[in-house]
Design a protein around this motif. Structure first.
Motif, PDB file in Angstrom:
ATOM      1  N   ASP A  20       0.797  -1.231   0.000  1.00 51.61           N
ATOM      2  CA  ASP A  20       0.000   0.000   0.000  1.00 51.61           C
ATOM      3  C   ASP A  20       0.827   1.278   0.000  1.00 51.61           C
ATOM      4  N   THR A  21       2.087   1.202   0.440  1.00 49.74           N
ATOM      5  CA  THR A  21       2.919   2.410   0.478  1.00 49.74           C
ATOM      6  C   THR A  21       3.813   2.543  -0.751  1.00 49.74           C
ATOM      7  N   CYS A  22       3.807   1.551  -1.631  1.00 51.22           N
ATOM      8  CA  CYS A  22       4.678   1.548  -2.807  1.00 51.22           C
ATOM      9  C   CYS A  22       4.021   2.302  -3.962  1.00 51.22           C
ATOM     10  N   ILE A  23       4.692   3.313  -4.470  1.00 51.84           N
ATOM     11  CA  ILE A  23       4.127   4.111  -5.563  1.00 51.84           C
ATOM     12  C   ILE A  23       3.871   3.265  -6.808  1.00 51.84           C
ATOM     13  N   PHE A  24       4.745   2.305  -7.112  1.00 53.53           N
ATOM     14  CA  PHE A  24       4.535   1.480  -8.305  1.00 53.53           C
ATOM     15  C   PHE A  24       3.368   0.519  -8.106  1.00 53.53           C
ATOM     16  N   CYS A  25       3.186  -0.014  -6.923  1.00 55.03           N
ATOM     17  CA  CYS A  25       2.011  -0.843  -6.652  1.00 55.03           C
ATOM     18  C   CYS A  25       0.732  -0.019  -6.811  1.00 55.03           C
ATOM     19  N   ARG A  26       0.785   1.220  -6.402  1.00 54.74           N
ATOM     20  CA  ARG A  26      -0.390   2.096  -6.530  1.00 54.74           C
ATOM     21  C   ARG A  26      -0.659   2.449  -7.994  1.00 54.74           C
TER      22      ARG A  26
END
Length: 117
Positions: A3-9
């Motif tokens: 949830d804190t990873c920009i690429f996952c978002r």
């Protein structure tokens, strides 16, 4: 997903990106601060912190990532003159986002691989 990873978002659609290619396992999008006329990030949709971790955990997915990068290079017209595919890993490697990603760079001569000094 982290949830804190920009690429996952970005993969989740929470953050917009200019996507140039998507498969079931990978996503390629234009870098927001390009270092060359063509600068595309190619990532795995599954979260792996770096290329070394990915290579050990899921070699098939690592192959998908390389195949996606090769396809994007072809689509962007980089195969003839060449391109650079670069993975930064860890602090000394210059990694800024802890999610495996390849920088696909091209469109002009890129010069030496490292600046000395």
């Amino acid at each position: 997903m982290n949830d804190t990873c920009i690429f996952c978002r970005i993969v989740a659609g929470e953050i917009p990106a200019t996507v140039v290619r998507e498969t079931d396992t990978t996503l390629a999008f234009r870098d927001i601060a390009p270092k060359a006329p063509v600068h595309i990030l190619v990532i795995t949709k599954a979260h792996h912190p770096d290329v070394a971790t990915l290579g050990h955990a899921d070699p098939a997915l690592a192959g998908d990532l390389l195949a996606a990068a090769a396809d994007v290079a072809e689509r962007e017209g980089l195969r003839g003159d060449g391109f650079r595919l670069m993975f930064n890993t860890g602090e000394y490697g210059g990694q800024e986002v802890d999610h495996v990603h390849a920088h696909l760079l091209g469109g002009r001569p890129l010069g030496p691989m490292l600046v000395t000094g």
